[in-house]
Design a protein around this motif. Sequence first.
Motif, PDB file in Angstrom:
ATOM      1  N   TYR A 311       0.819  -1.217   0.000  1.00  0.00           N
ATOM      2  CA  TYR A 311       0.000   0.000   0.000  1.00  0.00           C
ATOM      3  C   TYR A 311       0.851   1.264   0.000  1.00  0.00           C
ATOM      4  N   VAL A 312       1.930   1.267   0.765  1.00  0.00           N
ATOM      5  CA  VAL A 312       2.746   2.481   0.810  1.00  0.00           C
ATOM      6  C   VAL A 312       3.437   2.713  -0.533  1.00  0.00           C
ATOM      7  N   ARG A 313       3.723   1.654  -1.261  1.00  0.00           N
ATOM      8  CA  ARG A 313       4.316   1.803  -2.605  1.00  0.00           C
ATOM      9  C   ARG A 313       3.311   2.410  -3.589  1.00  0.00           C
ATOM     10  N   LYS A 314       2.022   2.271  -3.310  1.00  0.00           N
ATOM     11  CA  LYS A 314       0.978   2.840  -4.163  1.00  0.00           C
ATOM     12  C   LYS A 314       0.667   4.294  -3.818  1.00  0.00           C
ATOM     13  N   GLY A 315       1.336   4.828  -2.798  1.00  0.00           N
ATOM     14  CA  GLY A 315       1.111   6.218  -2.424  1.00  0.00           C
ATOM     15  C   GLY A 315       0.053   6.427  -1.368  1.00  0.00           C
ATOM     16  N   CYS A 316      -0.390   5.354  -0.729  1.00  0.00           N
ATOM     17  CA  CYS A 316      -1.397   5.486   0.332  1.00  0.00           C
ATOM     18  C   CYS A 316      -0.766   5.959   1.633  1.00  0.00           C
ATOM     19  N   LYS A 317      -1.623   6.473   2.527  1.00  0.00           N
ATOM     20  CA  LYS A 317      -1.183   6.840   3.861  1.00  0.00           C
ATOM     21  C   LYS A 317      -1.213   5.578   4.727  1.00  0.00           C
ATOM     22  N   VAL A 318      -0.063   5.201   5.259  1.00  0.00           N
ATOM     23  CA  VAL A 318       0.038   4.012   6.093  1.00  0.00           C
ATOM     24  C   VAL A 318       0.399   4.448   7.508  1.00  0.00           C
ATOM     25  N   VAL A 319      -0.550   4.247   8.426  1.00  0.00           N
ATOM     26  CA  VAL A 319      -0.402   4.649   9.824  1.00  0.00           C
ATOM     27  C   VAL A 319      -0.347   3.376  10.652  1.00  0.00           C
ATOM     28  N   THR A 320       0.746   3.163  11.392  1.00  0.00           N
ATOM     29  CA  THR A 320       0.901   1.892  12.093  1.00  0.00           C
ATOM     30  C   THR A 320       1.122   2.082  13.584  1.00  0.00           C
ATOM     31  N   LEU A 321       0.758   1.027  14.316  1.00  0.00           N
ATOM     32  CA  LEU A 321       0.879   0.983  15.766  1.00  0.00           C
ATOM     33  C   LEU A 321       2.081   0.113  16.120  1.00  0.00           C
ATOM     34  N   ILE A 322       2.984   0.655  16.939  1.00  0.00           N
ATOM     35  CA  ILE A 322       4.197  -0.068  17.311  1.00  0.00           C
ATOM     36  C   ILE A 322       4.438   0.077  18.812  1.00  0.00           C
ATOM     37  N   ASN A 323       5.443  -0.624  19.294  1.00  0.00           N
ATOM     38  CA  ASN A 323       6.008  -0.298  20.593  1.00  0.00           C
ATOM     39  C   ASN A 323       7.156   0.672  20.342  1.00  0.00           C
ATOM     40  N   ASP A 324       7.186   1.763  21.114  1.00  0.00           N
ATOM     41  CA  ASP A 324       8.189   2.799  20.842  1.00  0.00           C
ATOM     42  C   ASP A 324       9.616   2.307  21.017  1.00  0.00           C
ATOM     43  N   GLY A 325       9.825   1.131  21.667  1.00  0.00           N
ATOM     44  CA  GLY A 325      11.161   0.562  21.782  1.00  0.00           C
ATOM     45  C   GLY A 325      11.775   0.210  20.443  1.00  0.00           C
ATOM     46  N   LEU A 326      10.981   0.213  19.384  1.00  0.00           N
ATOM     47  CA  LEU A 326      11.491  -0.031  18.038  1.00  0.00           C
ATOM     48  C   LEU A 326      12.330   1.130  17.525  1.00  0.00           C
ATOM     49  N   THR A 335       7.082  -5.159  24.721  1.00  0.00           N
ATOM     50  CA  THR A 335       6.600  -5.531  23.386  1.00  0.00           C
ATOM     51  C   THR A 335       5.083  -5.415  23.354  1.00  0.00           C
ATOM     52  N   VAL A 336       4.584  -4.269  23.816  1.00  0.00           N
ATOM     53  CA  VAL A 336       3.146  -3.969  23.795  1.00  0.00           C
ATOM     54  C   VAL A 336       2.945  -2.699  22.975  1.00  0.00           C
ATOM     55  N   PRO A 337       1.748  -2.497  22.379  1.00  0.00           N
ATOM     56  CA  PRO A 337       1.532  -1.308  21.544  1.00  0.00           C
ATOM     57  C   PRO A 337       1.503  -0.022  22.369  1.00  0.00           C
ATOM     58  N   THR A 338       2.315   0.961  21.960  1.00  0.00           N
ATOM     59  CA  THR A 338       2.397   2.220  22.718  1.00  0.00           C
ATOM     60  C   THR A 338       2.451   3.468  21.835  1.00  0.00           C
ATOM     61  N   HIS A 339       2.663   3.324  20.523  1.00  0.00           N
ATOM     62  CA  HIS A 339       3.031   4.507  19.740  1.00  0.00           C
ATOM     63  C   HIS A 339       2.542   4.402  18.298  1.00  0.00           C
ATOM     64  N   TRP A 340       2.069   5.559  17.754  1.00  0.00           N
ATOM     65  CA  TRP A 340       1.632   5.632  16.364  1.00  0.00           C
ATOM     66  C   TRP A 340       2.703   6.318  15.508  1.00  0.00           C
ATOM     67  N   SER A 380       8.201  -8.228  16.451  1.00  0.00           N
ATOM     68  CA  SER A 380       7.762  -8.366  17.842  1.00  0.00           C
ATOM     69  C   SER A 380       7.237  -7.058  18.417  1.00  0.00           C
ATOM     70  N   ARG A 381       7.476  -5.956  17.717  1.00  0.00           N
ATOM     71  CA  ARG A 381       7.035  -4.630  18.185  1.00  0.00           C
ATOM     72  C   ARG A 381       6.132  -3.929  17.166  1.00  0.00           C
ATOM     73  N   PHE A 382       5.558  -4.702  16.267  1.00  0.00           N
ATOM     74  CA  PHE A 382       4.726  -4.163  15.178  1.00  0.00           C
ATOM     75  C   PHE A 382       3.327  -4.763  15.272  1.00  0.00           C
ATOM     76  N   PHE A 383       2.299  -3.887  15.360  1.00  0.00           N
ATOM     77  CA  PHE A 383       0.935  -4.343  15.610  1.00  0.00           C
ATOM     78  C   PHE A 383      -0.025  -3.959  14.476  1.00  0.00           C
ATOM     79  N   GLY A 384       0.504  -3.913  13.261  1.00  0.00           N
ATOM     80  CA  GLY A 384      -0.330  -3.613  12.100  1.00  0.00           C
ATOM     81  C   GLY A 384      -0.654  -2.145  11.991  1.00  0.00           C
ATOM     82  N   GLY A 385      -1.555  -1.832  11.073  1.00  0.00           N
ATOM     83  CA  GLY A 385      -1.872  -0.430  10.855  1.00  0.00           C
ATOM     84  C   GLY A 385      -3.139  -0.233  10.034  1.00  0.00           C
ATOM     85  N   MET A 386      -3.355   1.018   9.663  1.00  0.00           N
ATOM     86  CA  MET A 386      -4.508   1.401   8.851  1.00  0.00           C
ATOM     87  C   MET A 386      -4.005   2.128   7.610  1.00  0.00           C
TER      88      MET A 386
END
Length: 392
Positions: A311-326, A335-340, A380-386
Amino acid sequence: MTVYHLSTRVNSNDSADSILYDLCIYRVDSQRNKHVIVDVKLQPIQADYQTLQHATSDIREPLSTIYIMEVMLYHKTMLHTTPVLSTPFTHMYTLEEFSTGKAWSPVKRENPCYFITTGTTKRASEGGAVKTVKISRPVRPFIAKEYPIGDPDDPFDITKINTQINSRFNQLSLPSQGRASACGPAVLFYCLQKDRPDVYKQAARELWRHGKTKIGQLEIAPGEGCRHPSGLFYDENGSPLISGLDWMTLVSLRDSENAVLSFDMLDSPVAGVTLWTTLNEWFEKVGYELVFSNVGITQAGIEGMNELNEYVRKGCKVVTLINDGLLDGSDSTLTVPTHWIVWEGPVTEDSLGHVHLELFSWGSVKDRIKSGKKIPYFISRFFGGMVFKPLS
């Protein structure tokens, strides 16, 4: 393509026959090109203080598209036509609001306004009474408790705010929540700043003037505590911990959504946590269209990462949820979701298998993945996105 007939209304106690107006309705795209759909000069106001119905050029945009309305008012006499506003009045509405006669506010001062005093006067020597004219001015909505109006460090001083707004409009700086836990609002305003810098600018101006704004269907109306925050806005070296502009936009949005908690001081981490359901709602109310989502409380895996790469290669906006330790600069071992964050390219690996990703976070765009980390650490620190279509 469609032609619409657009109008607004004016608040005044002057005779409608004495008022003329200029009206320009436009939008600015991601390249800061201006697209004008109505531009008329010195038009007569109607008896009910509504403008005439002005035909647009042919329009392809959906009704949810936001446009900026710019109005200048004039007072005319037999001999002169004089502008009565120091600068044009601006406000934003969706194309649907314009086309259905809803491009005005029930709050008087949120419309183009022009008022005059009435009555005649005489010199005191001729027996005239003293006339007193009271001119009121709304209290400024945002005032920091430790930095009141007049303080040289006032973070909401209009000169500082205008400088910051112009910097954002010209992409010279980016939203940064500082110590405030508002990464959710930061990714929304980052996308808005890139796609529609005019809307970003107008929203900030309305927040400073009125203490509230409406972006499409997204209403931002922070509470009393948020508009009068306590705490230090500067560190021991005098550097801002958060700008007045980012407090007004990012923190105000988060505070508007809190039914119980108040975001009334610089360090309010609990009040700043944003769920993906809320973030998605914000994006859609502004006008973004969600096209894909794999966000959740569990890791999205390599498959989820690859889906977002496409999707990001197609020019879409990719917003993802991660742990900020990444990210560089974080010492989190969780390794829990904390940051966009917002992706500015796909996740890649170098010849050593180390992960790289250009992304927006904390006021900058760069590869912020910790050096030397490999895919398992990332996953381990990546929880997908929109994924959203860019906003037009």
